[in-house]
Scaffold this motif. Structure first.
Motif, PDB file in Angstrom:
ATOM      1  N   PRO A 140       1.478 -10.618  15.159  1.00  0.00           N
ATOM      2  CA  PRO A 140       1.234  -9.225  16.207  1.00  0.00           C
ATOM      3  C   PRO A 140      -0.373  -8.522  15.223  1.00  0.00           C
ATOM      4  CG  PRO A 140       3.252  -9.205  16.133  1.00  0.00           C
ATOM      5  CD  PRO A 140       3.036 -10.542  15.212  1.00  0.00           C
ATOM      6  N   ASN A 141      -0.706  -7.768  16.323  1.00  0.00           N
ATOM      7  CA  ASN A 141      -1.894  -6.915  15.011  1.00  0.00           C
ATOM      8  C   ASN A 141      -1.299  -5.819  13.951  1.00  0.00           C
ATOM      9  OD1 ASN A 141      -4.022  -8.137  15.985  1.00  0.00           O
ATOM     10  ND2 ASN A 141      -4.610  -6.427  17.937  1.00  0.00           N
ATOM     11  N   GLY A 142      -1.615  -5.710  12.889  1.00  0.00           N
ATOM     12  CA  GLY A 142      -1.182  -5.025  12.005  1.00  0.00           C
ATOM     13  C   GLY A 142       0.223  -5.635  10.917  1.00  0.00           C
ATOM     14  N   SER A 143       0.310  -7.182  11.094  1.00  0.00           N
ATOM     15  CA  SER A 143       1.285  -7.727  10.437  1.00  0.00           C
ATOM     16  C   SER A 143       0.985  -8.044   9.375  1.00  0.00           C
ATOM     17  CB  SER A 143       1.582  -9.002  11.511  1.00  0.00           C
ATOM     18  OG  SER A 143       0.850  -9.180  11.975  1.00  0.00           O
ATOM     19  N   GLY A 144      -0.182  -8.041   8.607  1.00  0.00           N
ATOM     20  CA  GLY A 144      -0.485  -8.084   8.172  1.00  0.00           C
ATOM     21  C   GLY A 144      -1.617  -9.564   7.319  1.00  0.00           C
ATOM     22  N   THR A 203      -5.186  -8.760   5.502  1.00  0.00           N
ATOM     23  CA  THR A 203      -4.759  -8.751   4.548  1.00  0.00           C
ATOM     24  C   THR A 203      -3.830 -10.086   3.055  1.00  0.00           C
ATOM     25  OG1 THR A 203      -4.022  -6.527   4.877  1.00  0.00           O
ATOM     26  CG2 THR A 203      -3.103  -6.733   2.438  1.00  0.00           C
ATOM     27  N   TYR A 246       0.879  -1.575  -0.098  1.00  0.00           N
ATOM     28  CA  TYR A 246      -0.220   0.298  -0.552  1.00  0.00           C
ATOM     29  C   TYR A 246       0.733   0.959  -0.155  1.00  0.00           C
ATOM     30  CZ  TYR A 246      -4.313  -2.460   1.006  1.00  0.00           C
ATOM     31  OH  TYR A 246      -5.334  -3.497   0.875  1.00  0.00           O
TER      32      TYR A 246
END
Ligand code: ADP
Length: 320
Positions: A41-45, A48, A17
């Motif tokens: 972890p949160n936000g690691s992909g 997606t 992105y």
């Protein structure tokens, strides 16, 4: 359909992105009828990756297939052969259990006869029969999730994507939902599950751990435990059961032969040089004033594995 071919394949999948690479060169495959745990972890992909595999987000590089269908070129076929369920699965709280199933059966385009048959199958599988006439909004968290799973299964998908299916439900309900997942796997359904619970991850056939978009661990629990970064040569791991976990933690960290210490509830996991006996470690901790109930050699848990790999990754110099 080639039954021997993996149900899910990610082959150098990449998503960016703007300047941010959120999924970086991801490769793995999931055999049919197995449960793949996807952690990070949160936000690691994680989401997606799921979106790319469900054909909802186009990768910038690499390819993927689900149930034999290419996720970019055959998105419709992919979506027809998968079920998706998340913690936020939209159940209609003002409709009964049966009516929710009827709604989703229609949404999947099933014929009336097929809907009736599948509703029966799903009721049998989930055990939700006694609540068939209850409003979905009045179900407990665990039953809501079972109903959600049942609705996502109505069109008999070969592959299920479960995004934190047990977040926020109690331990008994979690266990019951997992029993259901095992029954599905026995029937040949492949499951891709994200979770933050280590006990759930340990029940998966294999797991992947994604960190800042990179898949830093992939394999069975045994394979991960044996990684050199997790079990450095010349070391041994002890579980220390103690009444004084914080003082024991500080004391263990100050011992010269200790290379790593982590707290797990009232236990410490301590990695030491292989020549250090349990009695020596116990003696040194007692000398510092701690009450030590037992010291015994243990295998690394999955949490130990992820802690070790994440620490190694965070302390490594950034790639050029
Ligand atoms: P996870 O599911 O592991 O929590 P995500 O896949 O949701 O992680 O997000 C990974 C990274 O990608 C995060 O930094 C997030 O902010 C970013 N991201 C996700 N979707 C978008 C988007 N549509 N546009 C821009 N950035 C996004």
């Amino acid at each position: 359909m080639n039954q021997a071919a993996p149900a899910i394949v990610a082959d150098h999948l990449t998503k960016r992105y703007g300047d941010q690479v959120v999924v970086n060169d991801l490769s793995f495959s999931v055999p049919r009828g197995t449960i793949f745990g996807f952690l990070g972890p949160n936000g690691s992909g994680k989401s997606t990756t799921i979106k790319m595999l469900c054909g909802l987000v186009a990768p910038n590089g690499g390819r993927g297939s689900v149930d034999g269908h290419d996720v970019v070129r055959e998105g419709d076929a992919v979506r027809a052969s998968i079920g998706y369920m998340s913690q936020q699965f939209s159940l209609y709280t003002e409709l009964t259990v049966e009516e929710n199933m009827e709604f989703y059966g229609r949404a999947y385009g099933l014929s009336p006869q097929r809907r009736a048959q599948r509703r029966q199958d799903v009721i049998e599988l989930t055990g939700i029969g006694p609540f068939a006439k209850r409003l979905a909004g009045q179900l407990s968290g665990g039953w809501k999730q079972r109903l959600a799973l049942g609705c996502a299964l109505l069109h008999e998908p070969n592959v299920m994507f479960l995004d934190e299916p047990t977040a926020g439900i109690d331990p008994v309900a979690r266990r019951e939902l997992w029993d259901l997942l095992f029954r599905l796997a026995e029937r040949g359904v492949t499951m891709f599950v994200t979770t933050h619970y280590m006990d759930e991850a340990e029940r998966c056939s294999s797991v992947g751990y994604i960190y800042s978009g990179d898949l830093i661990a992939l394999g069975t629990l045994e394979q991960l435990r044996a990684l050199p970064g997790v079990r450095p040569p010349g070391t041994v791991r002890y579980g220390v059961h103690t009444e004084d976990v914080m003082p024991a933690f500080s004391a263990a960290r100050s011992l010269p032969y200790v290379t790593d210490t982590t707290i797990f509830g009232r236990d410490l996991h301590v990695v030491v040089s292989a020549d250090v006996t349990p009695d020596r470690l116990r003696g040194d901790l007692v000398k510092s004033g701690c009450t030590i109930l037992s010291v015994e050699q243990i295998n690394p848990s999955l949490e130990d594995v992820f802690v070790a790999l994440t620490r190694a990754r965070s302390s490594a110099p950034a790639a050029a």
